[in-house]
Design a protein around this motif. Structure first.
Motif, short mmCIF file in Angstrom:
data_model
loop_
_atom_site.label_atom_id
_atom_site.label_comp_id
_atom_site.label_asym_id
_atom_site.label_seq_id
_atom_site.Cartn_x
_atom_site.Cartn_y
_atom_site.Cartn_z
N VAL A 1 41.33 48.06 46.47
CA VAL A 1 42.79 48.24 46.49
C VAL A 1 43.13 49.68 46.14
CG1 VAL A 1 44.95 47.57 45.39
CG2 VAL A 1 43.28 45.82 46.00
N ARG A 2 42.51 50.23 45.13
CA ARG A 2 42.77 51.62 44.75
C ARG A 2 42.38 52.57 45.87
NH1 ARG A 2 40.61 49.72 39.92
NH2 ARG A 2 38.62 50.76 40.31
N ARG A 3 41.28 52.30 46.54
CA ARG A 3 40.81 53.17 47.61
C ARG A 3 41.76 53.14 48.80
NH1 ARG A 3 38.23 52.47 52.21
NH2 ARG A 3 37.87 50.25 51.80
N VAL B 1 42.93 46.68 30.19
CA VAL B 1 43.93 45.75 30.75
C VAL B 1 43.41 45.18 32.06
CG1 VAL B 1 46.29 45.52 31.61
CG2 VAL B 1 45.82 46.98 29.64
N LEU B 2 42.82 46.05 32.88
CA LEU B 2 42.29 45.62 34.17
C LEU B 2 41.23 44.53 34.00
CD1 LEU B 2 41.31 47.97 37.10
CD2 LEU B 2 39.79 46.14 36.38
N TYR B 3 40.27 44.79 33.12
CA TYR B 3 39.17 43.82 32.98
C TYR B 3 39.61 42.54 32.29
CZ TYR B 3 35.96 47.25 34.81
OH TYR B 3 35.33 48.13 35.65
N ALA B 4 40.59 42.65 31.40
CA ALA B 4 41.13 41.43 30.81
C ALA B 4 41.82 40.60 31.88
CB ALA B 4 42.11 41.78 29.69
N GLY B 5 42.54 41.26 32.79
CA GLY B 5 43.21 40.54 33.88
C GLY B 5 42.21 39.91 34.84
N VAL B 6 41.16 40.65 35.18
CA VAL B 6 40.15 40.14 36.11
C VAL B 6 39.43 38.93 35.52
CG1 VAL B 6 37.90 40.69 37.13
CG2 VAL B 6 39.81 42.28 37.37
N SER B 7 39.26 38.91 34.20
CA SER B 7 38.54 37.80 33.58
C SER B 7 39.26 36.47 33.78
CB SER B 7 38.36 38.07 32.08
OG SER B 7 39.61 37.99 31.40
N ARG B 8 40.56 36.53 34.07
CA ARG B 8 41.33 35.30 34.29
C ARG B 8 41.72 35.11 35.75
NH1 ARG B 8 43.51 37.62 29.53
NH2 ARG B 8 45.16 38.61 30.73
N ALA B 9 41.30 36.04 36.61
CA ALA B 9 41.78 36.05 37.99
C ALA B 9 40.78 35.46 38.97
CB ALA B 9 42.12 37.47 38.40
N ARG B 10 41.26 35.23 40.17
CA ARG B 10 40.41 34.72 41.25
C ARG B 10 39.86 35.85 42.11
NH1 ARG B 10 44.80 30.04 42.80
NH2 ARG B 10 44.52 28.79 40.90
N PHE B 11 40.16 37.09 41.74
CA PHE B 11 39.59 38.24 42.44
C PHE B 11 38.74 39.03 41.45
CE2 PHE B 11 44.08 38.93 41.42
CZ PHE B 11 43.99 39.91 40.44
N THR B 12 37.97 39.97 41.94
CA THR B 12 36.99 40.68 41.12
C THR B 12 37.42 42.13 40.88
OG1 THR B 12 35.74 41.45 43.03
CG2 THR B 12 35.16 39.28 42.12
N ALA B 13 36.74 42.78 39.95
CA ALA B 13 36.98 44.21 39.72
C ALA B 13 36.64 45.01 40.97
CB ALA B 13 36.16 44.69 38.52
N ALA B 14 35.63 44.57 41.72
CA ALA B 14 35.27 45.26 42.96
C ALA B 14 36.42 45.20 43.97
CB ALA B 14 34.01 44.65 43.56
N ALA B 15 37.12 44.07 44.01
CA ALA B 15 38.27 43.95 44.91
C ALA B 15 39.37 44.95 44.52
CB ALA B 15 38.81 42.53 44.88
N LEU B 16 39.56 45.14 43.22
CA LEU B 16 40.58 46.09 42.76
C LEU B 16 40.17 47.53 43.07
CD1 LEU B 16 41.78 44.54 39.39
CD2 LEU B 16 42.61 44.16 41.72
N THR B 17 38.88 47.79 43.06
CA THR B 17 38.40 49.12 43.47
C THR B 17 38.79 49.39 44.92
OG1 THR B 17 36.55 49.04 41.93
CG2 THR B 17 36.35 50.55 43.79
N ALA C 1 49.52 40.61 42.53
CA ALA C 1 48.76 40.67 41.29
C ALA C 1 47.71 41.77 41.34
CB ALA C 1 48.11 39.32 41.01
N GLN C 2 47.04 41.91 42.48
CA GLN C 2 46.01 42.94 42.60
C GLN C 2 46.61 44.33 42.48
OE1 GLN C 2 43.26 42.30 45.94
NE2 GLN C 2 43.85 40.13 45.91
N VAL C 3 47.76 44.56 43.10
CA VAL C 3 48.40 45.87 43.00
C VAL C 3 48.85 46.16 41.57
CG1 VAL C 3 50.50 47.13 43.67
CG2 VAL C 3 49.07 46.05 45.41
#
Length: 241
Positions: free
Chosen positions: A173-175, A155-171, A144-146
């Motif tokens: 993942v991108r790094r 889309v990212l922030y809408a997904g994070v709003s329902r997820a158990r991980f944060t936008a910082a975690a996705l940052t 899901a994070q990938v």
């Protein structure tokens, strides 16, 4: 009406489609403000604005951080459909090779409406399998994070709003270029996932490696990250062919 700024043909016989084609052609060169769309296309400002908003609702157009219009994710998704057969044709051998090399189950997931869908897999005998066609939510886990990490901001922030991980975690993942999770589906199962990139570099799928901690350890990227990323690159080359 003539459009001297654009040499491409835009005569479908349907006026509104011709105008939409003109607008999309402007965005092929990169993000553009409404004013630039008007200047380059020759469309009136009200027409350009109305079409841009309509195309945005269809996800054919989106906006960047500066509010400029740009080509939207749906165009990439449609390109993936055209090239996806090649990726799936190769997936069986690539996933089987990854499974045999690591001793863990390898799977390929694609975004589906509001979730993730397993489209191919190479399972380890005797372990709980994920049948092709199984769908999961995008609320948790490495896959899901990938699938969300490289999405458009809205889309990212809408997904994070329902997820158990944060936008910082996705940052992160991108790094790093990969994600890992432990205990999402089973307390002893760890998953490592990497993006598969299709036409234009868009993330079109996620390749995952899943297995018990004694097989993959709690930090599977240390030993198996290179193998997972290499397999994802091979599948991406097939989808972009």
């Amino acid at each position: 009406m003539s459009f001297p700024g654009l040499a491409l043909p835009h005569d479908s016989g349907v006026g509104v489609l011709n105008k939409a084609s003109l607008l999309l052609s402007v965005l092929e060169d990169g993000p553009a403000s409404l004013s630039r769309i008007v200047v380059v296309s020759g469309l009136t400002r009200p027409t350009a604005h109305r079409l841009a908003l309509a195309l945005e609702r269809l996800r054919l157009v989106t906006r960047d951080a500066r509010g400029r219009f740009q080509l939207g994710p749906r165009l990439g998704e449609m390109a993936v459909v055209v090239h996806g057969d090649r990726m799936l044709a190769l997936a069986g051998s690539v996933l089987a090779g990854l499974r045999d090399r690591t001793g863990a189950s390898a799977r390929l997931y694609r975004r589906c409406e509001g979730g993730q869908l397993c489209v191919a897999g190479a399972e380890v005998a005797g372990e709980q399998a994920v049948p092709v066609g199984t769908a999961f939510s995008l609320r948790s886990g490495a896959v899901a994070q990938v699938l969300l990490a490289w999405e458009q901001p809205e889309v990212l922030y809408a997904g994070v709003s329902r997820a158990r991980f944060t936008a910082a975690a996705l940052t992160q993942v991108r790094r790093r270029g990969w994600a890992q999770s432990l205990g999402v589906w089973d307390t002893d199962v760890v998953t490592l996932a990497a993006p598969v990139r299709g036409p234009g570099g868009r993330v079109v799928a996620a390749l995952s490696l899943s297995g018990p901690v004694p097989v993959l350890s709690r930090e599977p990227a240390r030993e198996f990250g290179g193998a997972v990323i290499d397999a994802a690159l091979r599948l991406g080359e097939a989808s972009d062919g």
